[in-house]
Design a protein around this motif. Sequence first.
Motif, PDB file in Angstrom:
ATOM      1  N   VAL A   1       0.676  -0.761   0.000  1.00 37.02           N
ATOM      2  CA  VAL A   1       0.044   0.069  -0.112  1.00 37.02           C
ATOM      3  C   VAL A   1       0.637   0.916  -0.180  1.00 37.02           C
ATOM      4  CG1 VAL A   1      -1.577   1.135   0.953  1.00 37.02           C
ATOM      5  CG2 VAL A   1      -2.400  -1.034   1.477  1.00 37.02           C
ATOM      6  N   VAL A   2       2.386   0.975   0.650  1.00 35.73           N
ATOM      7  CA  VAL A   2       2.452   2.364   0.529  1.00 35.73           C
ATOM      8  C   VAL A   2       3.117   2.858  -0.247  1.00 35.73           C
ATOM      9  CG1 VAL A   2       5.066   3.319   2.244  1.00 35.73           C
ATOM     10  CG2 VAL A   2       3.230   2.129   2.984  1.00 35.73           C
ATOM     11  N   ILE A   3       4.208   1.430  -0.897  1.00 34.34           N
ATOM     12  CA  ILE A   3       4.720   1.480  -2.189  1.00 34.34           C
ATOM     13  C   ILE A   3       3.524   2.362  -2.939  1.00 34.34           C
ATOM     14  CG2 ILE A   3       6.131   0.483  -4.308  1.00 34.34           C
ATOM     15  CD1 ILE A   3       6.381  -1.346  -1.884  1.00 34.34           C
ATOM     16  N   GLY A   4       2.742   1.692  -3.675  1.00 32.83           N
ATOM     17  CA  GLY A   4       1.743   2.154  -4.530  1.00 32.83           C
ATOM     18  C   GLY A   4       1.089   3.721  -4.404  1.00 32.83           C
ATOM     19  N   SER A   5       1.453   4.425  -2.547  1.00 34.76           N
ATOM     20  CA  SER A   5       0.697   5.942  -3.020  1.00 34.76           C
ATOM     21  C   SER A   5       1.629   7.236  -3.231  1.00 34.76           C
ATOM     22  CB  SER A   5       0.019   5.135  -1.084  1.00 34.76           C
ATOM     23  OG  SER A   5       1.407   5.892  -0.466  1.00 34.76           O
ATOM     24  N   MET A   6       3.033   6.398  -3.133  1.00 35.67           N
ATOM     25  CA  MET A   6       3.897   7.309  -3.252  1.00 35.67           C
ATOM     26  C   MET A   6       4.717   6.964  -4.061  1.00 35.67           C
ATOM     27  SD  MET A   6       6.586   7.035  -0.171  1.00 35.67           S
ATOM     28  CE  MET A   6       7.290   5.402   0.823  1.00 35.67           C
ATOM     29  N   SER A   7       5.026   5.631  -4.785  1.00 39.29           N
ATOM     30  CA  SER A   7       6.373   5.830  -5.779  1.00 39.29           C
ATOM     31  C   SER A   7       6.411   6.928  -6.250  1.00 39.29           C
ATOM     32  CB  SER A   7       5.928   4.274  -6.315  1.00 39.29           C
ATOM     33  OG  SER A   7       4.581   4.670  -6.904  1.00 39.29           O
ATOM     34  N   ARG A   8       5.678   7.511  -6.762  1.00 36.33           N
ATOM     35  CA  ARG A   8       5.784   8.932  -7.635  1.00 36.33           C
ATOM     36  C   ARG A   8       5.924   9.885  -6.822  1.00 36.33           C
ATOM     37  NH1 ARG A   8      -0.809   8.253 -12.037  1.00 36.33           N
ATOM     38  NH2 ARG A   8       0.037   6.126 -12.292  1.00 36.33           N
ATOM     39  N   SER A   9       5.193  10.490  -6.262  1.00 36.26           N
ATOM     40  CA  SER A   9       6.409  11.704  -5.972  1.00 36.26           C
ATOM     41  C   SER A   9       7.402  11.565  -4.945  1.00 36.26           C
ATOM     42  CB  SER A   9       4.862  12.378  -5.244  1.00 36.26           C
ATOM     43  OG  SER A   9       4.837  10.996  -3.922  1.00 36.26           O
TER      44      SER A   9
ATOM     45  N   THR B   1      19.771  17.459  -2.789  1.00 31.82           N
ATOM     46  CA  THR B   1      20.167  18.474  -3.481  1.00 31.82           C
ATOM     47  C   THR B   1      20.241  20.096  -2.173  1.00 31.82           C
ATOM     48  OG1 THR B   1      19.916  18.172  -5.922  1.00 31.82           O
ATOM     49  CG2 THR B   1      19.889  20.048  -5.130  1.00 31.82           C
ATOM     50  N   LEU B   2      19.720  19.529  -1.262  1.00 34.18           N
ATOM     51  CA  LEU B   2      19.482  20.885  -0.230  1.00 34.18           C
ATOM     52  C   LEU B   2      20.275  20.327   0.947  1.00 34.18           C
ATOM     53  CD1 LEU B   2      15.851  22.648  -0.699  1.00 34.18           C
ATOM     54  CD2 LEU B   2      17.880  23.102  -1.406  1.00 34.18           C
ATOM     55  N   GLY B   3      20.933  19.214   0.609  1.00 33.93           N
ATOM     56  CA  GLY B   3      22.074  19.000   1.892  1.00 33.93           C
ATOM     57  C   GLY B   3      21.444  17.614   3.121  1.00 33.93           C
ATOM     58  N   ALA B   4      20.685  17.214   2.362  1.00 32.10           N
ATOM     59  CA  ALA B   4      19.323  16.637   3.378  1.00 32.10           C
ATOM     60  C   ALA B   4      20.377  15.144   3.361  1.00 32.10           C
ATOM     61  CB  ALA B   4      18.204  16.328   3.048  1.00 32.10           C
ATOM     62  N   THR B   5      20.072  13.877   4.862  1.00 31.44           N
ATOM     63  CA  THR B   5      20.979  13.496   4.706  1.00 31.44           C
ATOM     64  C   THR B   5      19.746  11.990   4.223  1.00 31.44           C
ATOM     65  OG1 THR B   5      20.738  12.990   7.373  1.00 31.44           O
ATOM     66  CG2 THR B   5      22.738  14.198   6.674  1.00 31.44           C
ATOM     67  N   ALA B   6      20.362  10.792   4.450  1.00 29.22           N
ATOM     68  CA  ALA B   6      19.105   9.903   3.961  1.00 29.22           C
ATOM     69  C   ALA B   6      18.287  10.035   5.281  1.00 29.22           C
ATOM     70  CB  ALA B   6      19.950   8.241   4.175  1.00 29.22           C
ATOM     71  N   TRP B   7      18.289   9.426   6.142  1.00 23.49           N
ATOM     72  CA  TRP B   7      18.088   9.811   7.517  1.00 23.49           C
ATOM     73  C   TRP B   7      16.694  11.148   7.629  1.00 23.49           C
ATOM     74  CZ3 TRP B   7      16.662   6.894  10.480  1.00 23.49           C
ATOM     75  CH2 TRP B   7      15.856   6.785  11.864  1.00 23.49           C
ATOM     76  N   GLN B   8      17.248  12.071   7.469  1.00 23.22           N
ATOM     77  CA  GLN B   8      16.772  13.256   7.311  1.00 23.22           C
ATOM     78  C   GLN B   8      15.494  13.089   6.176  1.00 23.22           C
ATOM     79  OE1 GLN B   8      19.836  16.434   6.861  1.00 23.22           O
ATOM     80  NE2 GLN B   8      19.393  17.080   9.222  1.00 23.22           N
ATOM     81  N   ARG B   9      15.909  12.260   5.027  1.00 27.21           N
ATOM     82  CA  ARG B   9      14.838  12.125   4.435  1.00 27.21           C
ATOM     83  C   ARG B   9      14.137  11.248   4.279  1.00 27.21           C
ATOM     84  NH1 ARG B   9      19.825  12.118   0.696  1.00 27.21           N
ATOM     85  NH2 ARG B   9      19.667   9.779   0.388  1.00 27.21           N
ATOM     86  N   VAL B  10      14.250   9.846   5.555  1.00 27.72           N
ATOM     87  CA  VAL B  10      13.345   9.552   5.323  1.00 27.72           C
ATOM     88  C   VAL B  10      12.123  10.193   6.283  1.00 27.72           C
ATOM     89  CG1 VAL B  10      13.240   7.414   7.054  1.00 27.72           C
ATOM     90  CG2 VAL B  10      14.623   6.944   5.094  1.00 27.72           C
ATOM     91  N   ILE B  11      12.735  11.034   7.021  1.00 26.09           N
ATOM     92  CA  ILE B  11      12.021  11.337   8.162  1.00 26.09           C
ATOM     93  C   ILE B  11      11.012  12.539   8.366  1.00 26.09           C
ATOM     94  CG2 ILE B  11      11.712  12.671  10.390  1.00 26.09           C
ATOM     95  CD1 ILE B  11      12.653   9.337  10.681  1.00 26.09           C
ATOM     96  N   HIS B  12      11.966  13.647   6.910  1.00 29.16           N
ATOM     97  CA  HIS B  12      10.893  14.964   6.621  1.00 29.16           C
ATOM     98  C   HIS B  12      10.664  14.620   5.135  1.00 29.16           C
ATOM     99  CE1 HIS B  12      12.797  16.761  10.008  1.00 29.16           C
ATOM    100  NE2 HIS B  12      13.533  16.206  10.134  1.00 29.16           N
ATOM    101  N   VAL B  13      10.788  13.869   4.394  1.00 28.88           N
ATOM    102  CA  VAL B  13       9.843  13.576   3.145  1.00 28.88           C
ATOM    103  C   VAL B  13       9.437  12.225   3.163  1.00 28.88           C
ATOM    104  CG1 VAL B  13      10.879  13.725   0.520  1.00 28.88           C
ATOM    105  CG2 VAL B  13      12.245  14.875   2.281  1.00 28.88           C
ATOM    106  N   VAL B  14       9.725  11.579   3.354  1.00 26.49           N
ATOM    107  CA  VAL B  14       9.145   9.696   3.292  1.00 26.49           C
ATOM    108  C   VAL B  14       7.970   9.420   3.991  1.00 26.49           C
ATOM    109  CG1 VAL B  14       9.745   7.193   2.934  1.00 26.49           C
ATOM    110  CG2 VAL B  14      11.539   8.849   1.517  1.00 26.49           C
ATOM    111  N   ALA B  15       8.410  10.008   5.362  1.00 22.76           N
ATOM    112  CA  ALA B  15       7.751   8.821   5.966  1.00 22.76           C
ATOM    113  C   ALA B  15       6.168  10.419   6.342  1.00 22.76           C
ATOM    114  CB  ALA B  15       7.488   9.812   7.850  1.00 22.76           C
ATOM    115  N   PRO B  16       5.652  11.410   6.078  1.00 21.13           N
ATOM    116  CA  PRO B  16       4.516  12.901   6.048  1.00 21.13           C
ATOM    117  C   PRO B  16       4.349  11.941   4.915  1.00 21.13           C
ATOM    118  CG  PRO B  16       6.810  14.155   6.299  1.00 21.13           C
ATOM    119  CD  PRO B  16       6.872  12.880   6.318  1.00 21.13           C
ATOM    120  N   LEU B  17       4.638  11.595   3.268  1.00 18.14           N
ATOM    121  CA  LEU B  17       3.833  11.091   2.156  1.00 18.14           C
ATOM    122  C   LEU B  17       3.373   9.754   3.153  1.00 18.14           C
ATOM    123  CD1 LEU B  17       6.376  12.197  -0.745  1.00 18.14           C
ATOM    124  CD2 LEU B  17       4.306  13.350  -0.924  1.00 18.14           C
ATOM    125  N   SER B  18       4.073   9.340   3.216  1.00 20.70           N
ATOM    126  CA  SER B  18       3.313   7.825   3.542  1.00 20.70           C
ATOM    127  C   SER B  18       2.902   7.576   4.342  1.00 20.70           C
ATOM    128  CB  SER B  18       4.474   6.676   3.956  1.00 20.70           C
ATOM    129  OG  SER B  18       5.376   7.117   5.278  1.00 20.70           O
TER     130      SER B  18
END
Length: 277
Positions: free
Chosen positions: A161-169, A179-196
């Motif tokens: 369900v999670v893959i299908g809901s946010m794979s495009r965005s 590009t703005l300097g976010a680490t992998a963990w920061q991308r998970v916390i601030h981008v992936v988690a809110p999207l999912s």
Amino acid sequence: MASRRAVLLALPAVVPVVLVLGVSLVAASAQSLGLMPFVGAPELSAQGWTGSAGELGRSVAVSVYIAAASTVLSLAIGFMIAVYVLAAPRMGRVVAVLSAASIPVPHLIGAGAVGLWLSDSGFLHRLLGMPEAFPALVGGPWWVAVISEYAWKESAFVALVVIGSMSRSMTGLCDSAATLGATAWQRVIHVVAPLSAPALMVSALIVFVYTFGAFESPWLLGATSPEPLSVRAVRLFGSVDLAARPEAMATALVSVVAGAAAILAGVAVLRSRRNLR
């Protein structure tokens, strides 16, 4: 106009379900109150509800515990699987295939496999040589085998369900964050988690309601006492003592009411979150 047309198109499928469910709930309520006995004359009585209220309360507590623990583990594991699949395209495909392959496996077969792994004489015990004082995983007081089976099976559903809901965005936003300097963990916390978050909330509601009312795994892997609501209802319904039928119906109705309450609460949370956005 479009919404009215959608309602009219859905009526042929919805009306029979509502009728069958409504008649079943009315019949179950009447039987739980002694108005539709299999033996003897009808007599209004609350014995089916109050005869073993303590045992019924313990069954509710056990069912809530199993469903809550299974839901939390399923969400955590499913989210990690989804993040890995989306972050590692090559190996992620292998993980996605292996994860999706477990979805069509029936829970009864999954429970049997978990039992062969975690029982006192199972594969894990033979492999690790666990001491005799090690707590029982199958039939133990913490319902480890039941929760493990649900976490294994339902985490694949959550990941799908999670893959299908946010794979495009996710890809573009994660690239922008990197590009703005976010680490992998920061991308998970601030981008992936809110999207999912919406997909995780819907998945949590589905997993909780299913595991709350499921029968196979608790019956095969769980302790004999206290019983979850589903196991207690089936046992009382199949008892040779027909006088136990009102208690079986009362137990089933409690399970239905609790599941409906969870669905209504989940829908309310989703709507409030949508309004906040």
